[in-house]
Design an enzyme around this catalytic site. Structure first.
Site, PDB file in Angstrom:
ATOM      1  N   ASP A 248       0.995  -1.163  -0.017  1.00 47.30           N
ATOM      2  CA  ASP A 248       0.060  -0.073   0.015  1.00 47.30           C
ATOM      3  C   ASP A 248       0.834   1.309  -0.043  1.00 47.30           C
ATOM      4  OD1 ASP A 248      -2.462   1.481   0.066  1.00 47.30           O
ATOM      5  OD2 ASP A 248      -2.239   1.846   2.129  1.00 47.30           O
TER       6      ASP A 248
ATOM      7  N   TYR B  46      -0.582   8.590  -2.666  1.00 52.84           N
ATOM      8  CA  TYR B  46      -0.431   8.289  -3.963  1.00 52.84           C
ATOM      9  C   TYR B  46      -1.413   9.136  -4.897  1.00 52.84           C
ATOM     10  CZ  TYR B  46       2.990   4.229  -3.751  1.00 52.84           C
ATOM     11  OH  TYR B  46       3.897   3.366  -3.329  1.00 52.84           O
TER      12      TYR B  46
ATOM     13  N   CYS C 100      -4.361  -0.961  -2.250  1.00 56.68           N
ATOM     14  CA  CYS C 100      -4.313   0.441  -2.471  1.00 56.68           C
ATOM     15  C   CYS C 100      -5.140   0.658  -3.661  1.00 56.68           C
ATOM     16  CB  CYS C 100      -2.908   0.756  -2.673  1.00 56.68           C
ATOM     17  SG  CYS C 100      -3.146   2.716  -3.121  1.00 56.68           S
ATOM     18  N   ASN C 101      -6.285   1.383  -3.433  1.00 57.14           N
ATOM     19  CA  ASN C 101      -7.338   1.601  -4.618  1.00 57.14           C
ATOM     20  C   ASN C 101      -6.524   2.347  -5.934  1.00 57.14           C
ATOM     21  OD1 ASN C 101     -10.489   0.992  -4.056  1.00 57.14           O
ATOM     22  ND2 ASN C 101      -9.229   1.305  -1.977  1.00 57.14           N
ATOM     23  N   THR C 102      -5.737   3.494  -5.386  1.00 54.91           N
ATOM     24  CA  THR C 102      -5.131   4.283  -6.461  1.00 54.91           C
ATOM     25  C   THR C 102      -4.131   3.537  -7.187  1.00 54.91           C
ATOM     26  OG1 THR C 102      -5.191   6.309  -5.021  1.00 54.91           O
ATOM     27  CG2 THR C 102      -3.647   6.237  -6.820  1.00 54.91           C
TER      28      THR C 102
ATOM     29  N   CYS D 202     -10.840   3.811  -0.543  1.00 55.52           N
ATOM     30  CA  CYS D 202      -9.210   4.090  -0.550  1.00 55.52           C
ATOM     31  C   CYS D 202      -8.980   3.199   0.881  1.00 55.52           C
ATOM     32  CB  CYS D 202      -9.043   5.313  -0.123  1.00 55.52           C
ATOM     33  SG  CYS D 202      -7.371   5.517   0.529  1.00 55.52           S
TER      34      CYS D 202
ATOM     35  N   HIS E 244      -7.187   3.429   3.264  1.00 54.63           N
ATOM     36  CA  HIS E 244      -7.032   4.194   4.544  1.00 54.63           C
ATOM     37  C   HIS E 244      -8.536   4.293   5.211  1.00 54.63           C
ATOM     38  CE1 HIS E 244      -3.240   5.012   2.840  1.00 54.63           C
ATOM     39  NE2 HIS E 244      -2.762   5.643   3.994  1.00 54.63           N
TER      40      HIS E 244
END
EC number: 5.1.1.3
Length: 267
Positions: A10, A42, A73-75, A183, A185
């Site tokens: 991530d 990111y 991590c979505n991004t 996300c 997070h």
């Protein structure tokens, strides 16, 4: 059987929300997690930056001899995963496909909201994946660039709640019944999301459960389960290990959790 560990990566702390669910779902599996805290967030970086930073973490995990990689991590999933899948032999699992599937299954009024980073929203990755599963679903995407850095900063509840409320303000009055935390997070401050939304009719969806189930399914399909009786979990960060440990110990419910600092610049 395959006793090699599962690798997870991530941009920072967020992937711990996925790591926790993977460990719960697959208790006999060892894991190696790397958080690129030195380069968070990111979500405001260029496509090239995101691919290069993700590649470094992937190479680090491959050096650790992992059997598959979860991009928690979505991004990075939206931007770098297709490139990584071309470059790496190991199975690579992302979070967006699982989150979209869960959203399509959860919504009753076919109205879904997604809150995510700038880059994830700009990619329309969730919208594409959700509509692929059900073209009739209306998807409202909201960029919330302040939230991932907020989690990394480890602020108090009141501060978090204030920023979450401000970030979600454009969604107030919308008719969605499902909110995707786009996300990794965000589940670390899910209580703040629940108070900010303050609507029992809205399901706040953490894709991590679905990611863990998909990881389980892939490993069963490919014969990757471990027969080890004792799982080992390693944590690495490109940032400050003491700062990492403070949040990670609380979120992972493990007072003995200790991370190691790693510099991925040369990977």
């Amino acid at each position: 059987m395959d006793n090699r560990p599962i690798g997870l990566l991530d941009s920072g702390f967020g992937g711990l929300s996925v790591a926790k669910k993977v460990i719960e779902k697959l208790p006999n599996e060892s894991t190696i997690f790397i958080g690129d805290n030195a380069h968070i967030p990111y979500g405001d970086r260029t496509r090239e930056d995101i691919i290069n930073l993700t590649r470094r973490s992937v190479k680090f995990l491959l050096e650790k001899n992992v059997k598959l990689i979860v991009i928690a991590c979505n991004t990075a999933t939206a931007v770098a995963m297709p490139t990584m899948q071309k470059e790496v032999e190991q199975q690579i699992i992302g979070v967006i496909q699982s989150g979209a599937l869960a959203a399509a299954r959860t919504t009753k009024n076919k109205n879904v909201a997604v809150v995510a980073t700038n880059v994830t929203v700009a990619s329309h990755a969730y919208q594409k994946e959700i509509k692929f599963r059900d073209p009739e679903i209306k998807v409202t995407e909201l960029a919330a660039p302040k939230l991932a850095p907020l989690v990394e900063a480890q602020k108090d509840y009141a501060t978090n709640l204030k920023v979450v409320k401000e970030s979600l303000a454009p969604l107030m009055g919308k008719e969605f019944d499902t909110l995707v935390l786009g996300c990794t997070h965000y589940p670390l401050i899910q209580k703040e999301f629940e108070e900010a939304i303050n609507n029992k009719e809205v399901t706040i969806l953490d894709p991590a459960d679905q990611v863990a189930q998909y990881t389980f399914n892939v490993m069963r399909r490919d014969g990757l389960f471990s027969d080890s009786e004792k799982a080992v979990h390693e944590y690495y960060t490109t940032g400050n290990s003491e700062t990492f440990d403070k949040l990670a110990r609380t979120f992972m419910d493990d007072d003995t959790l200790t991370s190691k600092h790693v510099d991925t610049e040369n990977y």
